[in-house]
Scaffold this motif. Structure first.
Motif, mmCIF file in Angstrom:
data_model
loop_
_atom_site.group_PDB
_atom_site.id
_atom_site.type_symbol
_atom_site.label_atom_id
_atom_site.label_comp_id
_atom_site.label_asym_id
_atom_site.label_seq_id
_atom_site.Cartn_x
_atom_site.Cartn_y
_atom_site.Cartn_z
ATOM 1 N N MET A 212 -78.495 34.311 81.374
ATOM 2 C CA MET A 212 -78.155 33.917 80.768
ATOM 3 C C MET A 212 -77.733 33.420 78.973
ATOM 4 O O MET A 212 -79.071 34.475 78.648
ATOM 5 C CB MET A 212 -79.150 32.141 80.302
ATOM 6 C CG MET A 212 -79.165 30.823 79.823
ATOM 7 S SD MET A 212 -80.179 29.452 79.751
ATOM 8 C CE MET A 212 -79.848 27.657 78.797
ATOM 9 N N PRO A 213 -76.184 33.025 78.559
ATOM 10 C CA PRO A 213 -76.554 33.586 77.077
ATOM 11 C C PRO A 213 -77.333 33.006 75.946
ATOM 12 O O PRO A 213 -77.389 32.035 76.162
ATOM 13 C CB PRO A 213 -75.016 32.834 77.182
ATOM 14 C CG PRO A 213 -74.814 32.257 79.049
ATOM 15 C CD PRO A 213 -75.932 32.207 79.313
ATOM 16 N N GLU B 46 -73.620 32.082 72.126
ATOM 17 C CA GLU B 46 -72.518 31.503 72.553
ATOM 18 C C GLU B 46 -72.773 30.685 73.026
ATOM 19 O O GLU B 46 -73.837 30.080 73.357
ATOM 20 C CB GLU B 46 -72.518 32.709 74.971
ATOM 21 C CG GLU B 46 -72.007 34.408 73.833
ATOM 22 C CD GLU B 46 -71.468 34.739 75.547
ATOM 23 O OE1 GLU B 46 -71.065 36.230 75.510
ATOM 24 O OE2 GLU B 46 -72.320 34.731 76.667
ATOM 25 N N ASP C 142 -71.875 27.446 75.198
ATOM 26 C CA ASP C 142 -71.008 26.919 76.359
ATOM 27 C C ASP C 142 -71.935 26.415 77.038
ATOM 28 O O ASP C 142 -72.917 25.513 76.504
ATOM 29 C CB ASP C 142 -71.038 29.170 77.156
ATOM 30 C CG ASP C 142 -71.930 29.427 78.110
ATOM 31 O OD1 ASP C 142 -73.601 28.653 77.975
ATOM 32 O OD2 ASP C 142 -72.407 29.769 78.825
ATOM 33 N N LEU C 143 -71.155 26.129 78.463
ATOM 34 C CA LEU C 143 -72.149 25.177 79.334
ATOM 35 C C LEU C 143 -73.938 25.205 79.470
ATOM 36 O O LEU C 143 -74.793 24.418 79.183
ATOM 37 C CB LEU C 143 -71.588 25.488 80.510
ATOM 38 C CG LEU C 143 -72.268 23.309 81.641
ATOM 39 C CD1 LEU C 143 -71.357 22.555 80.791
ATOM 40 C CD2 LEU C 143 -71.141 23.843 83.678
ATOM 41 N N ALA C 144 -74.477 26.351 79.185
ATOM 42 C CA ALA C 144 -76.094 26.221 79.779
ATOM 43 C C ALA C 144 -76.277 26.266 78.152
ATOM 44 O O ALA C 144 -77.654 25.761 78.030
ATOM 45 C CB ALA C 144 -75.859 27.958 80.148
ATOM 46 N N SER D 157 -69.672 34.138 68.985
ATOM 47 C CA SER D 157 -68.936 35.267 69.105
ATOM 48 C C SER D 157 -68.001 34.136 70.826
ATOM 49 O O SER D 157 -67.079 34.908 70.844
ATOM 50 C CB SER D 157 -69.736 36.453 70.292
ATOM 51 O OG SER D 157 -70.919 36.111 71.063
ATOM 52 N N PHE D 158 -68.882 33.210 71.299
ATOM 53 C CA PHE D 158 -67.789 32.784 71.912
ATOM 54 C C PHE D 158 -68.342 31.157 72.245
ATOM 55 O O PHE D 158 -69.501 30.501 72.001
ATOM 56 C CB PHE D 158 -68.564 33.087 73.403
ATOM 57 C CG PHE D 158 -67.616 32.566 74.593
ATOM 58 C CD1 PHE D 158 -66.381 32.589 74.916
ATOM 59 C CD2 PHE D 158 -67.949 31.799 75.542
ATOM 60 C CE1 PHE D 158 -65.581 32.001 76.068
ATOM 61 C CE2 PHE D 158 -67.674 30.496 76.172
ATOM 62 C CZ PHE D 158 -65.641 31.055 76.562
ATOM 63 N N ASP E 298 -66.527 27.151 73.987
ATOM 64 C CA ASP E 298 -65.615 26.532 75.240
ATOM 65 C C ASP E 298 -66.082 25.326 74.961
ATOM 66 O O ASP E 298 -66.395 24.916 73.630
ATOM 67 C CB ASP E 298 -66.115 27.132 76.422
ATOM 68 C CG ASP E 298 -67.177 26.283 77.037
ATOM 69 O OD1 ASP E 298 -67.998 26.135 76.887
ATOM 70 O OD2 ASP E 298 -67.811 27.322 77.926
ATOM 71 N N SER E 299 -65.285 24.378 75.828
ATOM 72 C CA SER E 299 -64.668 22.778 75.261
ATOM 73 C C SER E 299 -66.220 22.380 75.410
ATOM 74 O O SER E 299 -66.739 21.388 74.694
ATOM 75 C CB SER E 299 -63.996 22.338 76.293
ATOM 76 O OG SER E 299 -64.579 22.292 77.738
ATOM 77 N N THR E 300 -67.501 22.883 76.010
ATOM 78 C CA THR E 300 -68.473 22.264 76.170
ATOM 79 C C THR E 300 -68.565 22.427 74.454
ATOM 80 O O THR E 300 -69.616 21.443 74.315
ATOM 81 C CB THR E 300 -69.673 22.645 76.778
ATOM 82 O OG1 THR E 300 -69.850 23.922 76.199
ATOM 83 C CG2 THR E 300 -69.259 22.179 78.198
#
Lengths: 112, 145
Positions: free
Chosen positions: A1-2, A22, A24-26, A54-55, A57-59
């Motif tokens: 998991m990130p 990161e 993200d969704l998680a 570092s990353f 997304d749309s979440t």
């Protein structure tokens, strides 16, 4: 998991949330909860320091938009600092670069 | 051994793709899909800026599949990739049947996911039905300037 690291501090009348890892969704719910917590505590000037991200997304974008709307409803300010190029690209592609106050560094955001 | 495609009982479309990964359909595994996609992109000769694009669109495709589910039962996502005609083609497939959610029930996050996929890739397609959710897209394997 990130992994996501969230550290908050107060500087010059602003609440600064240092984010690393990161988004993200998680991990976006962790960021959302922390931002909501800061805002519920009465913070009306928030800098989200993305230097260590570092990353994203749309979440993650969705979390930023939610926080921005909440802070604005309360008459406050929200700034985003030091997004890396890939993160800034996401903000640009979803059309938020012009809606968010984005600064190259936290210091620059604090001087705004 | 490839699993059967629940949509039609045959092998899934990307069962023979040279690069493939199957992960549990949960948010905490999307990062694994990104690692896989980045490795495939580097193997194919993408520069690091393009690798970041690949990571983003694969992440968004996984988000779309996971975010669209209303059924909490266990399911898997399959990510397949191949280099084809100078492009790196990806397919993200949710292989577990799910109840139809109705037209226009997508979330804002899902809307952004599709927008990002369409903006950064070519030949993108989304199939979201009661039996399968499939997102496909291609990126040029070498920078086109």
């Amino acid at each position: 998991m990130p992994e996501l690291s969230l550290q908050s501090r107060t500087e010059g009348g602003w609440s600064v949330l240092d984010v690393a890892g990161e988004v993200d969704l998680a991990t976006a719910p962790q960021l959302r909860d922390r931002l909501n917590g800061l805002i519920e505590e009465g913070t009306d000037r928030v800098v989200i320091n993305l230097e260590g991200v570092s990353f994203m997304d749309s979440t993650g974008v969705s979390v930023l938009v939610g926080a921005l709307n909440t802070v604005r409803e309360r008459g406050g300010m929200l700034a985003v600092a030091a997004p890396a190029d890939p993160v800034r690209k996401v903000l640009h592609l979803v059309g938020l670069e012009s809606q968010l106050s984005i600064y190259d560094s936290t210091d620059e955001a604090l001087r705004s | 051994m490839p699993l059967a495609d629940p949509a039609n009982g045959s092998d899934p479309p990307h069962a023979s793709l040279p690069f493939s990964l199957e992960i549990p359909g949960h948010a905490e595994f999307v990062g694994t899909a990104r690692i896989f996609a980045a490795a495939v992109a580097r193997q194919t000769g993408f520069d690091e800026e393009m690798v970041e694009d690949v990571k983003l669109v694969v992440s968004e495709a996984c988000n779309f599949c996971i975010g669209g589910r209303t059924d909490p039962s266990p399911h898997s996502l399959r990510i397949g990739a191949e280099e084809q005609d100078g492009h790196l083609r990806f397919e993200v497939l949710d292989v577990a049947p799910q109840p139809a959610t109705g037209e226009g029930s997508g979330t804002q996050d899902q809307g952004w996911s599709l927008e990002l996929i369409r903006t950064l890739t070519s030949n993108s397609a989304v199939e979201a039905g009661p039996a399968v959710t499939r997102v496909t897209f291609s990126l040029p394997a070498h920078n086109e300037s």
